[in-house]
Design an enzyme around this catalytic site. Sequence first.
Site, PDB file in Angstrom:
ATOM      1  N   GLU B  64       0.812  -1.214   0.000  1.00  0.00           N
ATOM      2  CA  GLU B  64       0.000   0.000   0.000  1.00  0.00           C
ATOM      3  C   GLU B  64       0.848   1.267   0.000  1.00  0.00           C
ATOM      4  O   GLU B  64       0.502   2.254  -0.643  1.00  0.00           O
ATOM      5  CB  GLU B  64      -0.951   0.009   1.208  1.00  0.00           C
ATOM      6  CG  GLU B  64      -2.001  -1.093   1.197  1.00  0.00           C
ATOM      7  CD  GLU B  64      -1.491  -2.434   1.720  1.00  0.00           C
ATOM      8  OE1 GLU B  64      -0.341  -2.483   2.206  1.00  0.00           O
ATOM      9  OE2 GLU B  64      -2.233  -3.429   1.651  1.00  0.00           O
ATOM     10  N   PHE B  89      -6.090   0.677   5.731  1.00  0.00           N
ATOM     11  CA  PHE B  89      -4.818   0.611   5.002  1.00  0.00           C
ATOM     12  C   PHE B  89      -4.691   1.775   4.023  1.00  0.00           C
ATOM     13  O   PHE B  89      -3.583   2.124   3.610  1.00  0.00           O
ATOM     14  CB  PHE B  89      -4.696  -0.740   4.299  1.00  0.00           C
ATOM     15  CG  PHE B  89      -5.028  -1.907   5.209  1.00  0.00           C
ATOM     16  CD1 PHE B  89      -4.618  -1.894   6.532  1.00  0.00           C
ATOM     17  CD2 PHE B  89      -5.775  -2.982   4.764  1.00  0.00           C
ATOM     18  CE1 PHE B  89      -4.940  -2.942   7.390  1.00  0.00           C
ATOM     19  CE2 PHE B  89      -6.107  -4.032   5.616  1.00  0.00           C
ATOM     20  CZ  PHE B  89      -5.688  -4.010   6.932  1.00  0.00           C
ATOM     21  N   ARG B 173     -18.511  -1.482   0.945  1.00  0.00           N
ATOM     22  CA  ARG B 173     -18.390  -2.167  -0.357  1.00  0.00           C
ATOM     23  C   ARG B 173     -19.736  -2.693  -0.823  1.00  0.00           C
ATOM     24  O   ARG B 173     -19.971  -2.887  -2.004  1.00  0.00           O
ATOM     25  CB  ARG B 173     -17.433  -3.360  -0.231  1.00  0.00           C
ATOM     26  CG  ARG B 173     -15.980  -2.998  -0.341  1.00  0.00           C
ATOM     27  CD  ARG B 173     -15.139  -4.245  -0.342  1.00  0.00           C
ATOM     28  NE  ARG B 173     -15.175  -4.943   0.925  1.00  0.00           N
ATOM     29  CZ  ARG B 173     -14.970  -6.253   1.069  1.00  0.00           C
ATOM     30  NH1 ARG B 173     -14.735  -7.008   0.017  1.00  0.00           N
ATOM     31  NH2 ARG B 173     -14.995  -6.808   2.269  1.00  0.00           N
TER      32      ARG B 173
END
Lengths: 283, 319
Positions: B64, B89, B173
């Site tokens: 990341e 993240f 999501r």
Amino acid sequence: MTGTELKNVKVLAANIRIDILKMLEKRGYGHLGGSLSIADLMAVLYGKQLRYDAKNPDWDERDMIVLSKGHAGPGWYCALANCGFFDKEWLYTLNEGGTRLPSHPDRTKTPGVDMTTGSLGQGTSTACGMAQGLKLKGSEQYVYLIVGDGELNEGQCWEAFQYIAAKKLNNCIVIIDDNKKQLDGYTKDILNPFSYEEKMKAFGFDTQVVPGNDVEAIDEAINRAKAVKDSAVCIILDNIKGSGVKYAEELMANHSVKFNTEEMVNKNHAAIAELEAFVKGAE
Amino acid sequence: MFTLDHERKMGKRELRITVADAVNELMDADKSVLFLESDLAGASGSGKIQKAHPEQYIQVGIAEANMMGMAAGLSAVGFKPYTHTFGPFATRRVFDQVFLSGAYAHNTINIFGSDPGFTVGPNGGTHTTWEDVALMRTIPGAVVCDAADDVQLTWIVKEFAKSEGIHYVRANRKAVRNVYAEGSTFEMGKGNIVKEGKDVLVIAAGQLVSDALDCAEKLEAEGISVEVVDMFCIKPLDKELIIKEAAGKKAVVTFENHSVIGGLGSAVAETLLEAGVSVKFKRHGVEDRFGQVGTADFLQKEFKLTSADLENTIKGVLL
């Protein structure tokens, strides 16, 4: 390199060193060792290899440098000033409030600086992104990523190296300035890196090791790297922190130094005189 | 201009697909738009982007920090990068990369941080972020959004492409209930009054706007008039609206899927206090706690983020 090119690059390297010594003495302190150890590399880049236009620093077809070891900013500024990006008087504003030459490179402030660095490791990823972007554009520009050996303590470097190698970004010429020391001492004592050459080879890089103060060898290594088509490329400069200035090489704690004693100032003046004599002799 | 979907039915599209569809639309018109994925295509739906625009899709692997740095580098050579990873993240893990290589260096990074707060569900405490808004809003110039629904998220993702800088949006999501009708448009930095009211001002963000509206409608029937503002853009914050709408109210309550420390509630509190607005005030969010595992429904209840919890807070503050 022709004889004239060699002479010019050596003179440029000497002038970069002279200006590093003068600017840091004027400021009273600064990152001496790591700035000096990239002087020969910078001279080869700006004197021979790099495509740039000092009067048009944002020229679309320029090659780019990412100095991930951002604390060597003063060394870079001296190369830029010697090559006409800005007036040499700027060098004496280093770290002053409002200066265009901050201790660590800032792309929003300094002509010729294409990426901001300073938080170690981060330049590896930004250079990686720039190189990937240039590949996507079909550009033939190069990105020269200059990384410090101490900086390789940072895990982010290895994330970026994996990507550069996996995607064979051969337009990103990775140059490790293996000057053997970091702030707190020798890199081998702080966190033994073992062999950078074996590591980079294992990562998938075409890897060369050359003396860090041999401008001809650096130039040849870059030429050879540019000819590699099927893998990422890495050049390791086998170097000395403070290279090219005897007193700086001999100073153990030479990462950041203070010019606050008569002895230090005298040594600095002697080194400047020696380099100036070399430049004069070459002319 | 926005219009409301008064039924607030469950949206037909998962929000991860909303992002993929919006990015694909941008890519159709603009070859400089890129999407960087960190080995979460299976989770983020970005495989749809990879399929439609393989040449504009960059798989960086599980890295990341490198992804955010690469995005900054790509921006520096003229691209408009979008990045995705799970919320924690996308923010706390890469804060220095986004801050320095991105914001400080004047590069553009558009960041989709998925599954914030209780929406993390079975990924649990390690993957929970209730501090992302607090972190991101300290980055000078950053835009920080919490999307209420599919319509708004589409607009936000597309709007990000219109300006330079650090743009962060957090969203579930999965599909969420609709707040807005198709075709609604918004304004960055402007809150939306989604329900008028005279007694209490609730300022909410993200999918909790639906729950806030549920609560307001229930309380209306009980004689408590609640105004609801969707403050989807937490930075820049619509201070003018907050000050104006707080005037004359008996109480102001903020409602967010985030820690009460540093998020929307803190931003509103700062605004009210600095403006000299004297009103009863309560931040309703997650108290000083770490996340844990469970279904999203379980976690929403466990961390007291339901409509009923908000109702208790409002009644409590009015006492």
